[in-house]
Design a protein around this motif. Structure first.
Motif, short mmCIF file in Angstrom:
data_model
loop_
_atom_site.label_atom_id
_atom_site.label_comp_id
_atom_site.label_asym_id
_atom_site.label_seq_id
_atom_site.Cartn_x
_atom_site.Cartn_y
_atom_site.Cartn_z
N UNK A 35 141.37 -22.34 60.95
CA UNK A 35 141.95 -23.63 60.53
C UNK A 35 140.78 -24.61 60.38
N UNK A 36 140.30 -24.75 59.13
CA UNK A 36 139.08 -25.50 58.87
C UNK A 36 139.32 -26.94 58.44
N UNK A 40 144.25 -31.24 56.74
CA UNK A 40 145.42 -30.36 56.67
C UNK A 40 145.29 -29.30 57.76
N UNK A 41 145.49 -29.70 59.00
CA UNK A 41 145.22 -28.80 60.13
C UNK A 41 146.12 -27.57 60.17
N UNK A 45 143.23 -20.39 56.83
CA UNK A 45 142.17 -19.78 56.02
C UNK A 45 141.96 -18.35 56.51
N UNK A 46 141.96 -17.41 55.59
CA UNK A 46 141.81 -16.00 55.95
C UNK A 46 140.83 -15.32 55.01
N UNK A 271 133.72 -27.65 53.91
CA UNK A 271 132.79 -26.59 53.51
C UNK A 271 133.00 -25.36 54.37
N UNK A 272 133.09 -24.19 53.72
CA UNK A 272 133.26 -22.94 54.44
C UNK A 272 131.96 -22.17 54.51
N UNK A 273 131.75 -21.44 55.59
CA UNK A 273 130.58 -20.58 55.74
C UNK A 273 131.01 -19.13 55.56
N UNK A 274 130.17 -18.39 54.85
CA UNK A 274 130.44 -16.96 54.67
C UNK A 274 129.21 -16.18 55.03
#
Length: 274
Positions: A35-36, A40-41, A45-46, A271-274
């Motif tokens: 939940x990033x 919008x908690x 995200x999967x 921002x997402x980390x991959x």
């Protein structure tokens, strides 16, 4: 190899989305839900991982993603997916996106990396109920590891949208051979070796407002360009991206996603980390 992934999201009493059902057969692996988004908690995200090292000749992959009423989810891959060279056969992946009314789903996998001689067929079928919204993308880039000017053999992409009664609303199809991206055909693709499609699908959204947000994006035209068109039957917006390489494609698609998220949800995604 035949592989199947089946995921369904639902919302609990507090509006927090969770993974209600999951089945992941080889080569798929499902990570835990994150939940990033501070704004919008409850949006889940999967990330979906592959245990096989890519897509190989004769692979047939089947993916189903579903969102129940009130559920909100972002589904992506851990990285770009290699589509390996194929001496005589082909590979295919079919994705079914099923969104009940009042749900929101982003299916935004990283690009396919098409190796020389690869043949790949990608089909994404989106079913929308009521005021559901779905963002889906399909993208690829050419890769010639030996530097001999070799290209993929064939690539087919289809994204189809229908309502929950089964009525077809819009279909986008691409069919091309690697020669369109070779240096011997500069008039077809020019300097661009990567391409992406993103569709913002919804029967109760303002596609013109999303298009207006896209026009605020500023890119170096020598690196990437973005175009958009309204879909028929008021089904949403289609966005096409041409880019010089994978890095430029990823940046452009990210900016398209951010623009759509601002218009649809009122804030930028974290921002997402991959």
């Amino acid at each position: 190899m035949s592989g199947r992934l089946d995921l369904a999201f639902a919302a609990d009493g507090d509006g927090r989305s969770y993974l209600q059902r999951q089945y992941a057969g080889y080569p798929f692996h499902v990570c835990r839900v994150h939940y990033y988004d501070r704004e919008h908690p409850g949006l889940a995200t999967l990330y979906v991982q592959s245990c096989s090292g890519g897509i190989y000749e004769h692979d047939r992959l089947d993916v189903t993603l579903a969102t129940a009423q009130g559920a909100e989810a972002h589904v992506s891959t851990q990285a770009a997916t290699v589509v390996h060279s194929m001496p005589s056969g082909s590979a295919a992946q079919r994705v079914r996106v099923q969104c009940e009314g009042g749900s929101y789903l982003e299916y935004l996998p990283d690009p396919q990396i098409l190796f020389p001689g690869s043949r790949f067929r990608s089909v994404i079928a989106v079913t929308l109920g009521g005021d559901a919204v779905a963002l889906v993308s399909d993208s690829f880039l050419c890769h010639d590891p030996a530097g001999r000017g070799e290209m993929f053999s064939a690539y087919f992409s289809e994204i189809a949208i229908e309502d929950d009664s089964g009525k077809s609303l819009a279909i986008d199809r691409l069919k091309m051979g690697g020669q369109a991206f070779s240096d011997s055909c500069p008039g077809i693709s020019g300097r661009f070796k990567a391409q992406g499609t993103m569709i913002v699908a919804g029967l109760d959204l303002s596609a013109n407002a999303v298009a207006g947000e896209l026009r605020k994006i500023r890119l170096d035209g020598d690196v990437a360009i973005i175009g958009s068109s309204l879909l028929p039957n008021s089904a949403g917006l289609l966005v096409r991206v041409l880019a010089a390489d994978g890095a430029a494609l990823k940046l452009a698609l990210h900016q398209v996603w951010c623009a759509a998220r601002v218009q649809l949800k009122g804030s930028m995604p974290l921002e997402r980390r991959k």
